[in-house]
Scaffold this motif. Structure first.
Motif, PDB file in Angstrom:
ATOM      1  N   ILE A 265      -7.590  26.199   4.294  1.00  0.00           N
ATOM      2  CA  ILE A 265      -6.576  25.254   3.827  1.00  0.00           C
ATOM      3  C   ILE A 265      -6.255  24.214   4.888  1.00  0.00           C
ATOM      4  CG2 ILE A 265      -4.180  24.987   3.082  1.00  0.00           C
ATOM      5  CD1 ILE A 265      -4.330  27.487   1.668  1.00  0.00           C
ATOM      6  N   GLY A 266      -6.461  22.945   4.523  1.00  0.00           N
ATOM      7  CA  GLY A 266      -5.892  21.853   5.291  1.00  0.00           C
ATOM      8  C   GLY A 266      -4.758  21.342   4.425  1.00  0.00           C
ATOM      9  N   GLY A 267      -5.066  20.405   3.529  1.00  0.00           N
ATOM     10  CA  GLY A 267      -4.131  20.089   2.443  1.00  0.00           C
ATOM     11  C   GLY A 267      -4.178  21.170   1.388  1.00  0.00           C
ATOM     12  N   GLY A 268      -5.386  21.719   1.184  1.00  0.00           N
ATOM     13  CA  GLY A 268      -5.508  22.890   0.314  1.00  0.00           C
ATOM     14  C   GLY A 268      -6.149  22.672  -1.032  1.00  0.00           C
ATOM     15  N   SER A 269      -7.030  21.657  -1.175  1.00  0.00           N
ATOM     16  CA  SER A 269      -7.575  21.404  -2.518  1.00  0.00           C
ATOM     17  C   SER A 269      -8.663  22.389  -2.916  1.00  0.00           C
ATOM     18  CB  SER A 269      -8.068  19.969  -2.650  1.00  0.00           C
ATOM     19  OG  SER A 269      -9.238  19.730  -1.887  1.00  0.00           O
ATOM     20  N   ASN A 270      -9.524  22.790  -1.980  1.00  0.00           N
ATOM     21  CA  ASN A 270     -10.566  23.746  -2.373  1.00  0.00           C
ATOM     22  C   ASN A 270      -9.923  25.086  -2.684  1.00  0.00           C
ATOM     23  OD1 ASN A 270     -11.702  26.070  -0.453  1.00  0.00           O
ATOM     24  ND2 ASN A 270     -10.844  24.528   0.907  1.00  0.00           N
ATOM     25  N   ALA A 271      -8.897  25.436  -1.906  1.00  0.00           N
ATOM     26  CA  ALA A 271      -8.199  26.705  -2.135  1.00  0.00           C
ATOM     27  C   ALA A 271      -7.476  26.690  -3.477  1.00  0.00           C
ATOM     28  CB  ALA A 271      -7.208  26.954  -0.999  1.00  0.00           C
ATOM     29  N   MET A 272      -6.764  25.604  -3.749  1.00  0.00           N
ATOM     30  CA  MET A 272      -6.019  25.560  -5.014  1.00  0.00           C
ATOM     31  C   MET A 272      -6.967  25.602  -6.196  1.00  0.00           C
ATOM     32  SD  MET A 272      -3.016  25.707  -6.177  1.00  0.00           S
ATOM     33  CE  MET A 272      -2.031  25.313  -4.728  1.00  0.00           C
ATOM     34  N   GLY A 273      -8.121  24.921  -6.072  1.00  0.00           N
ATOM     35  CA  GLY A 273      -9.098  24.925  -7.148  1.00  0.00           C
ATOM     36  C   GLY A 273      -9.618  26.316  -7.452  1.00  0.00           C
ATOM     37  N   LEU A 274      -9.817  27.114  -6.407  1.00  0.00           N
ATOM     38  CA  LEU A 274     -10.269  28.493  -6.616  1.00  0.00           C
ATOM     39  C   LEU A 274      -9.117  29.370  -7.115  1.00  0.00           C
ATOM     40  CD1 LEU A 274     -12.407  30.767  -6.300  1.00  0.00           C
ATOM     41  CD2 LEU A 274     -11.637  31.012  -3.918  1.00  0.00           C
ATOM     42  N   PHE A 275      -7.944  29.199  -6.515  1.00  0.00           N
ATOM     43  CA  PHE A 275      -6.834  30.125  -6.781  1.00  0.00           C
ATOM     44  C   PHE A 275      -6.215  29.954  -8.168  1.00  0.00           C
ATOM     45  CE2 PHE A 275      -5.451  30.085  -1.968  1.00  0.00           C
ATOM     46  CZ  PHE A 275      -6.662  30.659  -1.619  1.00  0.00           C
ATOM     47  N   HIS A 276      -6.016  28.699  -8.566  1.00  0.00           N
ATOM     48  CA  HIS A 276      -5.100  28.437  -9.674  1.00  0.00           C
ATOM     49  C   HIS A 276      -5.431  29.211 -10.952  1.00  0.00           C
ATOM     50  CE1 HIS A 276      -2.663  26.092 -12.587  1.00  0.00           C
ATOM     51  NE2 HIS A 276      -1.811  26.169 -11.592  1.00  0.00           N
ATOM     52  N   PRO A 277      -6.701  29.251 -11.364  1.00  0.00           N
ATOM     53  CA  PRO A 277      -6.995  29.999 -12.593  1.00  0.00           C
ATOM     54  C   PRO A 277      -6.727  31.509 -12.472  1.00  0.00           C
ATOM     55  CG  PRO A 277      -8.741  28.422 -12.120  1.00  0.00           C
ATOM     56  CD  PRO A 277      -7.864  28.481 -10.903  1.00  0.00           C
ATOM     57  N   PHE A 278      -6.546  32.018 -11.253  1.00  0.00           N
ATOM     58  CA  PHE A 278      -6.329  33.457 -11.052  1.00  0.00           C
ATOM     59  C   PHE A 278      -4.876  33.808 -10.731  1.00  0.00           C
ATOM     60  CE2 PHE A 278     -10.867  32.943  -9.972  1.00  0.00           C
ATOM     61  CZ  PHE A 278     -11.440  33.997 -10.674  1.00  0.00           C
ATOM     62  N   LEU A 279      -3.997  32.834 -10.680  1.00  0.00           N
ATOM     63  CA  LEU A 279      -2.648  33.110 -10.171  1.00  0.00           C
ATOM     64  C   LEU A 279      -1.906  34.153 -11.002  1.00  0.00           C
ATOM     65  CD1 LEU A 279      -1.391  29.555  -9.107  1.00  0.00           C
ATOM     66  CD2 LEU A 279      -2.064  31.448  -7.606  1.00  0.00           C
ATOM     67  N   ASP A 280      -2.192  34.197 -12.302  1.00  0.00           N
ATOM     68  CA  ASP A 280      -1.491  35.159 -13.150  1.00  0.00           C
ATOM     69  C   ASP A 280      -2.261  36.469 -13.338  1.00  0.00           C
ATOM     70  OD1 ASP A 280       0.762  33.630 -13.446  1.00  0.00           O
ATOM     71  OD2 ASP A 280       0.075  32.654 -15.291  1.00  0.00           O
ATOM     72  N   GLU A 281      -3.368  36.614 -12.611  1.00  0.00           N
ATOM     73  CA  GLU A 281      -4.110  37.883 -12.643  1.00  0.00           C
ATOM     74  C   GLU A 281      -3.546  38.772 -11.536  1.00  0.00           C
ATOM     75  OE1 GLU A 281      -6.010  38.621 -14.953  1.00  0.00           O
ATOM     76  OE2 GLU A 281      -6.715  36.730 -15.798  1.00  0.00           O
ATOM     77  N   ALA A 282      -2.675  39.686 -11.925  1.00  0.00           N
ATOM     78  CA  ALA A 282      -1.919  40.445 -10.927  1.00  0.00           C
ATOM     79  C   ALA A 282      -2.809  41.273 -10.009  1.00  0.00           C
ATOM     80  CB  ALA A 282      -0.913  41.347 -11.638  1.00  0.00           C
ATOM     81  N   SER A 283      -4.011  41.628 -10.474  1.00  0.00           N
ATOM     82  CA  SER A 283      -4.870  42.488  -9.658  1.00  0.00           C
ATOM     83  C   SER A 283      -5.612  41.721  -8.565  1.00  0.00           C
ATOM     84  CB  SER A 283      -5.901  43.188 -10.558  1.00  0.00           C
ATOM     85  OG  SER A 283      -6.798  42.226 -11.085  1.00  0.00           O
ATOM     86  N   VAL A 284      -5.573  40.399  -8.637  1.00  0.00           N
ATOM     87  CA  VAL A 284      -6.353  39.602  -7.683  1.00  0.00           C
ATOM     88  C   VAL A 284      -5.479  39.201  -6.497  1.00  0.00           C
ATOM     89  CG1 VAL A 284      -7.770  37.537  -7.372  1.00  0.00           C
ATOM     90  CG2 VAL A 284      -7.749  38.726  -9.590  1.00  0.00           C
ATOM     91  N   LYS A 285      -5.861  39.690  -5.325  1.00  0.00           N
ATOM     92  CA  LYS A 285      -5.156  39.287  -4.098  1.00  0.00           C
ATOM     93  C   LYS A 285      -5.703  37.945  -3.633  1.00  0.00           C
ATOM     94  CE  LYS A 285      -3.685  43.617  -2.016  1.00  0.00           C
ATOM     95  NZ  LYS A 285      -3.570  44.338  -3.295  1.00  0.00           N
TER      96      LYS A 285
END
Lengths: 428, 287
Positions: A265-285
């Motif tokens: 993460i710098g600004g965080g665009s690659n991270a947000m792109g990967l994370f966002h679709p999984f944010l509501d998947e409680a099993s995914v850390k």
């Protein structure tokens, strides 16, 4: 539902209301909790409101999506593969065994470095350039740190015949010369920014100054999930293809979701792109890795969450590096792409609500990971995702073998080879 | 909240602008950066402004990342920060000025982060106590009024809004809604000190804004000379000059970049020229 993540790292600090979904932000004012907003000069406000309208219309237009999907497939080269990093996995399992353990997570790399132009940046740039075309803007400006966003922007401006001006800190121009040449070959004007610390934040200042001057003709193509609303949302949405593909590819490969995700993460665009679709998947850390430079305690770092606090800069409220008087301090990272004293506002919020855990990696750790991945997998990572690899190396041996971990390999390291050669000398 | 200057805040701005209007002329509003290049020189500069003909004073709060400012004001802010200027020292500078002058309005101008970090409530209390009358905060558009604008009005400070060439008639009411003191019309799309405005368009824009508000309208960005000042004074209620004065500060520093007695006099000389321009302007409109 609640996510099975640890609560806010603030410990005794009050935990904000836990939302029903981690994917519903921002609100109509562009806020993710305390963060985000539209902290810009009045000159820009009408255009920002127009951009919000234009994006809303484009998102609802099936023709826009169809055209975008076509370019993503035939020009960008998507989908990018999800690759099982077998030798890295084995290497870390041997480390675990040497330490008397039996673990070692199974590591997958999301190969964003295989995209045209060599990083995830192109996903967002394509979307914004198509928006600019819809809005009738013929002149594109952008800021760039490592040069990856600048190269992606220059590339798509060449592809669509648009004028392109890239602002790049003079320090970054020096350490990322291959990308400067690429941008100029693609027809972009690269402006070395001499103000302030002469890195990414100053490039963004000068891009904003250009925008405020040429607001009628110019589209500002922001490269990360920061800036005034609606930019953090627009960039996130265009980058979310990374997470959507990862989900489908992991189901295909393993028949289930990954157990953890990790990205730099710098600004965080690659991270947000990967994370966002999984944010509501409680099993995914979910883990984000900031750049710790010479170490967070040294003061010479770019870890806004670990070493900063909430403030207002570049159109949004978020975690920032600053002194006690609210003056922004200079970030430091070996990686030009992470060398920014802020972080996207949605990350700031995800930190506070405890959904994502933010870690950091030093220059030295990133450099070691850069070499490790190159030797083990024949993949030269950019110094940015090398920070994520550095944490994988530490975390994966402690996890069970059935643990599925996805690392976003957000960019390739060709641009960093001269810099790394300088640092390593004959040691490579 | 203590408010030792009962005539301060919005009232002091209103009184001074009304006095200028009674003289049949526009007000001269001068901008310099607080603490440029050091506290003592800056105080001397600010103290010299009213005597040279400045009617209102805008005092820049230095910030590392002034995204709406051109190179001259960026450099002034960095000189001030290098000279040890802080928000506390900026308020102290205002308080020192107020011991000698209780009539000239002082408006702090800058960016939100240093105020946010100081703490909004604490800032408003300390600013009012120091004798600050108004605020111009570049990166707080009406959409963010809850941050500082509304609390500032509550505390008796004017929150002076910028209207720009991109602020159309549909948007003007929102821009004007919570503004007080005067409206600051930014005469160009651009950063401070970057271009000379098309004065014909400026006149039309001022008239357009006046169709929406009874507040005085001041014009700034790109006004550099006595002739510019006279031109703008013919159509507006106030003329703002910043970059040219900040450049004068820089020109009057010694070889080491330090201020001297000559610094304040160098700035005052230009202010006298600008004041003559403003006072000589024929009022051409029906304002």
């Amino acid at each position: 539902m609640t996510a099975n993540t640890k609560l806010s790292s603030a410990g005794s600090a009050p935990v904000p209301d836990r939302p029903n979904s981690f994917r519903s932000g921002p609100d109509e004012r562009g806020r993710f909790g305390l963060y985000g907003g539209r902290f810009v000069a009045e000159t820009l406000m009408p255009l920002i409101l127009e951009l919000e309208r234009a994006y809303g219309e484009a998102r609802a237009d099936p023709a826009f999506k169809a055209e975008m999907d076509g370019h993503l497939a035939s020009y960008v080269g998507r989908p990018s593969p999800l690759y099982y990093a077998e030798r890295l996995t084995e290497h870390l399992r041997r480390q675990a065994a040497d330490a008397g353990g039996s673990g070692g997570a199974k590591i997958y790399l999301k190969r964003e470095e295989l995209n045209h132009t060599g990083s995830h940046k192109v996903n967002n740039v394509l979307g914004q350039i198509m928006l600019a075309r819809r809005m009738g803007k013929k002149r594109i400006i952008a800021e760039t740190g490592a040069g990856q966003h600048g190269v992606a922007t220059a590339t798509l401006c060449a592809r669509f015949g648009l004028d392109c001006v890239i602002y790049m800190g003079a320090v970054d121009v020096e350490r990322q010369m291959p990308n400067v040449f690429r941008m100029r070959m693609l027809g972009a004007e690269v402006v070395p920014v001499q103000s302030g610390s002469r890195t990414l934040k100053d490039a963004m200042n000068d891009a904003l100054r250009d925008w405020v001057t040429n607001v009628d003709t110019t589209f500002y193509c922001i490269g990360t999930v920061a800036g005034p609303h609606p930019y953090p949302t627009i960039v996130r949405d265009f980058q979310s293809i990374i997470g959507h593909e990862t989900r489908a590819q992991m189901l295909e490969a393993e028949g289930r979701l990954p157990d953890s995700l990790i990205a730099c993460i710098g600004g965080g665009s690659n991270a947000m792109g990967l994370f966002h679709p999984f944010l509501d998947e409680a099993s995914v850390k979910i883990y984000g890795v900031e750049a710790a430079g010479h170490g967070v305690a040294s003061g010479a770092h770019a870890a806004s969450i670990a070493g900063g606090r909430p403030g207002v800069l570049h159109g949004n409220r978020t975690y920032l590096l600053m002194d006690g008087d609210g003056q922004i301090t200079e970030a430091h990272s070996i990686s030009a792409g992470l060398d920014y004293p802020g972080i996207g506002p949605e990350h700031a919020w995800l930190n506070d609500v405890g959904r994502v855990t933010y870690l950091s990696a030093t220059d030295e750790e990133a450099l070691a990971a850069f070499q490790l991945l190159t030797r083990l997998e024949g993949i030269i990572p950019a110094l940015e995702p090398a920070h994520a690899i550095a944490r994988v190396v530490e975390v994966a041996p402690q996890l069970p073998r059935e643990h599925l971990m996805v690392v976003n390999l957000s960019g390739r390291g060709d641009k960093d080879v001269p810099q790394v050669a300088d640092i390593l000398g004959g040691r490579a | 909240m203590s408010a030792p200057h009962k005539s301060g805040g919005v009232a002091r701005i209103d009184a001074r602008l009304a006095a200028c209007q009674a003289e049949g002329r526009a007000a001269l509003i001068t901008f310099v950066t607080a603490g440029d290049p050091d506290f003592d020189t800056s105080l001397a500069v600010v103290e010299a402004l009213p005597g040279a003909g400045a009617d209102l004073i805008e005092l820049g709060m230095p910030f590392t990342d002034p995204m709406a400012d051109g190179p001259a004001i960026q450099a002034a802010g960095l000189r001030a920060l290098a000279g040890g200027q802080t928000m506390v020292r900026t308020l102290e500078l205002v308080a020192r000025f107020r011991t000698r002058d209780t009539a000239t309005p002082i408006i702090l101008m800058g960016y939100y982060n240093p105020i946010y970090i100081y703490g909004v409530e604490r800032f408003l209390g300390d600013a009012r106590a120091a004798g600050v009358d108004g605020l111009i905060v570049v990166d707080l558009p009406p959409e963010e009024d809850a941050e500082l604008c509304l609390p500032a009005l509550e505390a008796g400070l004017a929150f002076i809004r910028l209207a720009t060439p991109t602020t159309d008639d549909a948007r003007l009411p929102a821009v004007l809604a919570n503004t007080a003191g005067f409206v600051y019309y930014v005469s160009i799309t651009g950063i401070t000190g970057s271009a000379t405005p098309d004065f014909g368009k400026v006149t039309a824009a001022v008239q357009r804004i006046k169709g929406h508000t009874r507040l005085p309208v001041a014009v700034g960005f790109g006004v550099r000379t006595a002739a510019h000042a006279a031109t703008v004074a013919a159509c507006a209620d106030g003329v703002v000059v910043g970059t040219a004065l900040v450049e004068r500060v820089k020109a009057a520093l010694d070889a080491e970049g330090c201020g001297s007695a000559a610094t304040a006099e160098g700035v005052a000389a230009l202010v006298r020229e600008l004041a003559a321009g403003v006072r000589g302007a024929a009022k051409s409109d029906a304002a």
